[in-house]
Design an enzyme around this catalytic site. Structure first.
Site, PDB file in Angstrom:
ATOM      1  N   GLY A  35      17.466 -21.461  22.731  1.00 59.56           N
ATOM      2  CA  GLY A  35      18.732 -20.754  22.643  1.00 59.56           C
ATOM      3  C   GLY A  35      18.578 -19.256  22.819  1.00 59.56           C
ATOM      4  O   GLY A  35      17.558 -18.771  23.300  1.00 59.56           O
ATOM      5  N   HIS A  91      16.797 -18.031  31.607  1.00 54.31           N
ATOM      6  CA  HIS A  91      17.137 -19.423  31.316  1.00 54.31           C
ATOM      7  C   HIS A  91      18.149 -19.958  32.331  1.00 54.31           C
ATOM      8  O   HIS A  91      18.029 -21.095  32.800  1.00 54.31           O
ATOM      9  CB  HIS A  91      17.734 -19.538  29.911  1.00 54.31           C
ATOM     10  CG  HIS A  91      16.818 -19.156  28.808  1.00 54.31           C
ATOM     11  ND1 HIS A  91      16.951 -17.981  28.099  1.00 54.31           N
ATOM     12  CD2 HIS A  91      15.743 -19.790  28.267  1.00 54.31           C
ATOM     13  CE1 HIS A  91      16.017 -17.923  27.169  1.00 54.31           C
ATOM     14  NE2 HIS A  91      15.263 -18.994  27.257  1.00 54.31           N
ATOM     15  N   SER A 147      14.060 -13.341  24.962  1.00 52.43           N
ATOM     16  CA  SER A 147      14.986 -13.280  23.836  1.00 52.43           C
ATOM     17  C   SER A 147      14.572 -12.204  22.845  1.00 52.43           C
ATOM     18  O   SER A 147      15.414 -11.625  22.152  1.00 52.43           O
ATOM     19  CB  SER A 147      15.046 -14.644  23.142  1.00 52.43           C
ATOM     20  OG  SER A 147      15.517 -15.634  24.038  1.00 52.43           O
TER      21      SER A 147
END
Length: 283
Positions: A31, A37, A188
């Protein structure tokens, strides 16, 4: 795009797609998704007919002093990004769904050789956690192909060996690192950097490129090259964790005469640890 939370729902949705003759592509993530991504998901859509993405922040791959609790959970934004990228099915299990008997009793997978050294030395148990969760996810989804970013080069090597050694019927694709305009690999964890740290961060890739250019020009004193590169990182305000020249399949130390090499680096900016790598082809 459908979102499911249980293995039963996941397998039913994949079975429907497969019954329609669709080729299944899979992109596992934790996530907090970014353009890197999205690029993986789009590439999966080019190679497969039905794209499955998982979002699961895997506790097994975090050490006791690492950032599990502060790792961003951004499901709504992630769903929007995945819809745009062409995801068909999103799997968002909880810890209880992935590890119903608890993590202490979970069978774990150790991939020897490529798991050791580099990030494996800095993060004990990390790749055991990665190999375990990826094995579970591949078994749950049973895709025809799965895609991973080359930024996490050692992780990709671990997964390739895992799939090869266990004869898993899935093709593994490594996709090029997506970078910001200044060369910083998208991650991230870049969101943890303050303004000054973010300005210093591109020095990692810049240093890797300079080191690669020297190797391509014929330099063979690898220890001296690495010492110069570490000094360059320190002068830019980074604290190197490791900087290594390796053979890209086995990840053994590279030696002069190797025609394929990869330079791998990890460095800290404040409390944030960033990784990057550069492949060097001498053929």
């Amino acid at each position: 795009m459908n979102t499911v939370k249980t293995v039963r729902e996941l397998r039913a949705a994949v079975a429907r797609a497969r019954s329609e003759g669709k080729r299944i592509g899979f992109v596992p993530t934790m996530g907090n998704l970014h353009a890197g991504h999205a690029a993986l998901v789009k590439k999966a859509g080019e190679r497969a007919d039905f794209v499955v993405v998982s979002i699961f922040v895997n506790p097994l791959q975090f050490g006791p002093s690492e950032d599990l609790d502060k790792y961003p959970r951004t499901l709504a934004a992630d769903q929007e990004r995945l819809l745009e990228a062409g995801c068909h099915l999103l799997f968002t299990p909880g810890v209880e769904e992935m590890y119903p008997d608890g993590m202490d009793g979970q069978t774990r997978i150790h991939v020897p050789g490529v798991s050791e050294g580099l990030c494996g030395a800095s993060r004990p148990g990390h790749f055991e956690g990665v190999a375990t969760v990826v094995s579970k996810l591949l078994n749950m989804v049973q895709p025809d192909l799965a895609l991973f970013g080359e930024k996490d080069f050692q992780q990709l090597a671990v997964i390739r060996k895992l799939v090869r050694d266990l004869n898993l019927p899935v093709q593994i694709f490594g996709e090029p690192t997506v970078r910001a305009a200044d060369g910083l690999a998208l991650s991230s964890r870049n969101g943890y950097l303050d303004e000054q740290q973010r300005a210093a961060a591109p020095a990692i890739y810049r240093t890797l490129r300079q080191l690669g250019e020297r190797i391509r020009a014929g330099a063979e004193d690898f220890p001296a090259l690495l010492a110069d590169a570490r000094q360059a990182l320190e002068q830019a305000g980074l604290r190197p964790d490791y900087l290594e020249i390796r053979e890209p399949i086995s990840l053994r130390p590279g030696v002069p005469g190797d025609r394929q090499l990869v330079i791998l680096a990890a460095a800290y900016l404040g409390g944030t640890r960033l990784i990057d790598n550069l492949s060097v082809h001498l053929d």
